[in-house]
Design a protein around this motif. Structure first.
Motif, short mmCIF file in Angstrom:
data_model
loop_
_atom_site.label_atom_id
_atom_site.label_comp_id
_atom_site.label_asym_id
_atom_site.label_seq_id
_atom_site.Cartn_x
_atom_site.Cartn_y
_atom_site.Cartn_z
N UNK A 86 1.20 -0.82 0.28
CA UNK A 86 0.07 0.03 0.27
C UNK A 86 0.51 1.26 0.43
N UNK A 87 1.89 1.41 0.81
CA UNK A 87 3.25 2.36 0.92
C UNK A 87 3.06 2.48 -0.28
N UNK A 88 4.00 1.43 -1.25
CA UNK A 88 4.06 1.54 -2.53
C UNK A 88 3.15 2.49 -3.37
N UNK A 89 2.42 1.61 -2.98
CA UNK A 89 0.93 2.75 -4.91
C UNK A 89 1.15 3.59 -4.52
N UNK A 90 0.99 4.23 -2.85
CA UNK A 90 0.40 5.16 -2.36
C UNK A 90 1.13 6.25 -2.91
N UNK A 127 -4.89 -6.06 -2.77
CA UNK A 127 -4.55 -5.24 -3.59
C UNK A 127 -4.79 -5.12 -4.76
N UNK A 128 -4.93 -6.26 -5.33
CA UNK A 128 -5.24 -6.14 -6.32
C UNK A 128 -6.86 -5.38 -6.88
N UNK A 129 -7.58 -5.24 -5.43
CA UNK A 129 -9.60 -4.96 -5.68
C UNK A 129 -9.02 -3.32 -5.11
N UNK A 130 -7.89 -2.90 -4.87
CA UNK A 130 -7.87 -1.28 -4.67
C UNK A 130 -6.55 -0.82 -5.37
N UNK A 135 -4.52 3.98 -5.89
CA UNK A 135 -2.82 4.96 -6.82
C UNK A 135 -3.91 6.60 -6.72
N UNK A 136 -5.51 6.16 -7.08
CA UNK A 136 -6.31 8.06 -7.57
C UNK A 136 -5.78 8.69 -6.19
N UNK A 137 -6.07 7.81 -4.93
CA UNK A 137 -5.55 8.22 -3.72
C UNK A 137 -4.70 9.38 -3.70
N UNK A 138 -3.47 9.14 -4.07
CA UNK A 138 -2.54 9.47 -4.02
C UNK A 138 -2.00 10.25 -4.77
N UNK A 139 -2.29 9.99 -6.03
CA UNK A 139 -2.16 11.28 -6.97
C UNK A 139 -3.45 12.30 -7.04
N UNK A 197 0.78 8.40 -12.86
CA UNK A 197 1.45 8.51 -13.50
C UNK A 197 2.09 7.15 -14.77
N UNK A 198 2.91 7.73 -15.79
CA UNK A 198 2.78 6.20 -16.30
C UNK A 198 4.01 5.20 -15.85
#
Length: 739
Positions: A86-90, A127-130, A135-139, A197-198
């Motif tokens: 989660x830390x990586x994704x966000x 991970x797969x369902x969130x 990603x959108x939350x972090x962005x 992010x790309x």
């Protein structure tokens, strides 16, 4: 919580509403913190309503003055690496290095309902369902920080960019740390559209970022539910009826137990008795010394265990239950193709009950607060479900129940809301907070079990030995139907997963289920139905291949020719193993060895497994296991490799050793001395290859397990010269068999 009626108690002393006496952050608030969050007291964090779960930044993120980040995860860490992922994704989209994250479990609330409108850590879903939502939350948070910085610098957002932990104005060289503008950012509206992010620019997603919890766990500082303390709390231990459904009658030495040092009170509970004392060891010694006369359950008692129940007779009953059951999967005309086949192959397989056997014993800490709320610290994988059930037991509204979800000391599906298998309804307040821990013996007595399973197979072969038809019937009960409801005319998917859904090109096939109620309290176990059904199917596949004089690896490859993802994966595992060779063959150490292969498609991922085994002193020895896994796309390859290794260990343990035996309605093993698990010296070398096909993201925690038992059994059958159709392999007498 109302039904812990004291039999006799000493006078209660101490304040039952004291603060937590544990080393945690004092929730940053007021002038001391600039947070992208809502500031609330310790223990009272409640999620507010969100139009779309996962969209309200403040429910998840708190940016501290030093620009480090607290992230509240909707999913519970139980060793599977979710907090790090989660830390990586966000962090990827927020532009914060994952090492600067602190992650904790989020409280119950609508913001966190990220799994099909609910919240459940399991099924390899987290991970797969969130992934996209996080990603959108972090962005979104990054965009809010850019907006706040633009207002402060009187610039347009287009002139600004970010570097890890700060907003940068490249033209002037000025930079503002996130922590300085978090307050201003928190006051802004969450953007509705953000650019992600790309993939080519990922810095942390897809990389082997080190586990965030690794240091605390390796140094003993990680806190689990059994480690937590509340000021003024008492300790409780329980003794259950040996057979489910029995109730406590006479307590013949009650006065003697009450007089033991430190004993506070004795309590009758549904199906159990409890002793509350000033330490858990004193509570346990007292409750184990309590002499209880157990009454037999009334005739209509739900889920009472019959006094004559045995696992052996239940297996015999499942194997003798006739019928084709309700169809779950049908392609072509299996019955017609079987009738016209050149040869018929038939076999029946079985797998036993197994326990979860996690190292952390079940526990619950309960405290009533002065404001009428009930606070619970409980290992769980579904906070909202536990909150609702606790409210029901306590007779209060769900929003009056505060659930804390600590890290789990083992997972495997044990921490679901199971009837009779959770201690929190027993952790009733006795005038003061109470922490209840089940001993290992009580856990073995009340653990939910992986169901016992039986499957019957019939295959039809043509004149060239190739399969033209397959008919399979699973006999038994699945955990999904048990806990989420079953419709009599429909098949429980958890009872047939791993048998149905196979992609081998067999034109005519039917998969059905004959439902038979399981008297035991069954539950979800790592990889659920796949854990035994892939053993059934993939070992029968080899049996079918042998009957048609086909090499089992080559036959799989042939039947997967129209599925490039699967044929590529099968070739990848063979390449990883240095090429396919079935054997028997002589190894460098002189032992006679063989290899077995298996495929599995669990939880959105695809897996191919090869195992190399020998026979020694009447036992199956597994030397090496090769696993090629295709989860579509990945977040952390190091976590994937670790999860595959642990799944292989559990798959081997279940295949070689594990079995719950019931006699007279009672499990015979009450601790690990009677229920052996895989010891370190029997763990083979595991080799993992990750194949990213670009398919939709699949799960990771469970997929590595199902292919292990059939790969091992297929190899062992080559050496023994006979098909093995029952687990565990420790039941087999292999002394004298060449090895």
């Amino acid at each position: 919580m109302n039904d812990m009626t004291p039999v006799r108690s000493h006078r209660s002393t101490g304040n039952g509403d004291g603060p937590l006496n544990i080393s945690r952050r004092g929730f940053l608030g007021g002038a001391a913190a600039l947070v992208l969050s809502v500031t609330v007291p310790v223990g009272r964090a409640r999620a507010q309503s969100a139009a779309t779960p996962g969209s309200r930044v403040s429910a998840f993120l708190e940016i501290r003055p030093d620009s480090t980040v607290l992230f509240r995860s909707a999913f519970i860490e139980g060793g599977q690496g979710i907090f790090t992922a989660m830390a990586q994704i966000v962090g990827e989209e927020l532009d914060v290095d994952p090492v600067n994250f602190t992650v904790e479990g989020a409280p119950p609330g609508p913001d966190y309902l990220l799994t099909a409108g609910g919240r459940f850590t399991g099924g390899s879903m987290s991970v797969r369902m969130s992934y996209e939502t996080m990603r959108k939350l972090g962005a979104s948070a990054r965009q809010m920080l850019l907006q706040a910085a633009a207002a402060r610098l009187r610039l347009s957002i287009s002139e600004l960019s970010t570097e890890p932990g700060r907003v940068v104005h490249a033209a002037s060289g000025r930079a503002i740390p996130y922590g300085e503008i978090a307050d201003a950012a928190a006051a802004l509206s969450v953007p509705t559209n953000v650019v992600l992010r790309d993939r080519a620019d990922f810095r942390w997603i897809g990389k082997p970022v080190a586990r965030l919890d690794g240091r605390e766990k390796s140094t003993g500082r990680a806190q689990y539910a059994i480690d937590l303390r509340v000021d003024g709390m008492l300790h409780a231990a329980v003794q259950h009826s040996l057979r489910l459904g029995g109730e406590p009658g006479a307590l013949t030495n009650e006065a003697e137990i009450q007089a033991m040092p430190g004993v506070h009170s004795i309590h009758r509970l549904p199906g159990a008795v409890a002793v509350v004392a000033d330490s858990w060891w004193r509570a346990r010694r007292a409750v184990e010394a309590l002499q209880v006369t157990w009454t037999e359950p009334a005739a209509a008692t739900p889920r009472a265990m019959p006094a004559d129940f045995s696992s052996e007779t239940h297996k015999a009953m499942l194997k003798s239950t006739p019928g084709d059951g309700v169809a779950f999967e049908q392609e072509g005309d299996a019955a017609g193709a079987l009738a016209g086949a050149a040869r018929i192959v038939e076999a029946t397989y079985d797998a036993p009950y197994v326990v979860h056997g996690q190292l952390e014993p079940p526990s619950a800490t309960a405290r009533w607060n002065a404001d009428g709320t009930l606070e619970l610290w409980i290992p769980n994988q579904a906070p909202e479900m536990f909150q609702a059930e606790a409210a029901k037991v306590a007779g209060i509204e769900p929003d009056k129940v505060i659930i804390h979800s600590p890290m789990l000391g083992g997972f495997f599906g044990r921490h679901f809301l199971y009837q009779t298998a959770n201690p929190f309804p027993q952790a009733k307040a006795a005038g003061r907070p109470v922490k209840l821990i089940w001993s290992r013996e009580e856990e073995f007595l009340r653990d939910t079990l992986r169901p016992m399973g039986v499957a019957r197979f019939r295959a039809g072969l043509d004149g060239d030995g190739l399969p033209v038809a397959l008919d399979a019937v699973a006999v038994g009960e699945g955990p999904t139907g048990r806990w989420f409801g079953r419709q009599p005319d429909k098949v429980d998917s958890s009872a047939v997963e791993g048998i149905a859904g196979k992609l081998y090109a067999i034109a005519n096939r039917r998969v059905g289920q004959v439902h038979v109620d399981d008297p035991a309290i069954i539950g979800f176990w790592r990889s659920v139905g796949h854990s035994m059904n892939d053993f059934f199917y993939e070992t029968f596949f080899d049996e079918m291949a042998d009957a048609g004089q086909q090499d089992p690896y080559e036959l799989r490859l042939r039947l997967l020719a129209d599925s490039p993802r699967h044929s590529n994966l099968l070739q990848a595992v063979a390449d990883l193993a240095g090429g396919w060779k079935r054997g028997p063959f002589a190894a460098e150490d002189g032992s006679r060895r063989a290899r077995g292969v298996a495929m599995a498609s669990p939880f959105g991922s695809e897996v191919a497994t090869i195992a190399e085994v020998s026979l020694r002193n009447g036992e199956v020895v597994v030397h090496q296991v090769w696993v090629a896994i295709d989860p579509g796309s990945i977040v952390n390859p190091a976590i994937i490799e670790a999860q595959v290794n642990s799944a292989v260990a559990l798959g081997l343990s279940s295949a070689l050793l594990e079995e719950v035996v019931y006699v007279d309605g009672m499990p015979q093993a009450r601790n690990f001395d009677g229920y052996p698990i895989l010891p370190p010296d029997r763990m083979p070398r595991v080799h993992v290859r990750i194949v990213e096909s670009g398919a939709p993201m699949g799960g990771i925690g469970e997929p590595g397990l199902p292919g292990v038992p059939p790969a091992v059994v297929n190899a062992a059958s080559v050496l023994t010269g006979q098909r093995i159709r029952s687990l565990p392999l420790s039941k087999l007498d292999l002394k004298g068999v060449e090895g």
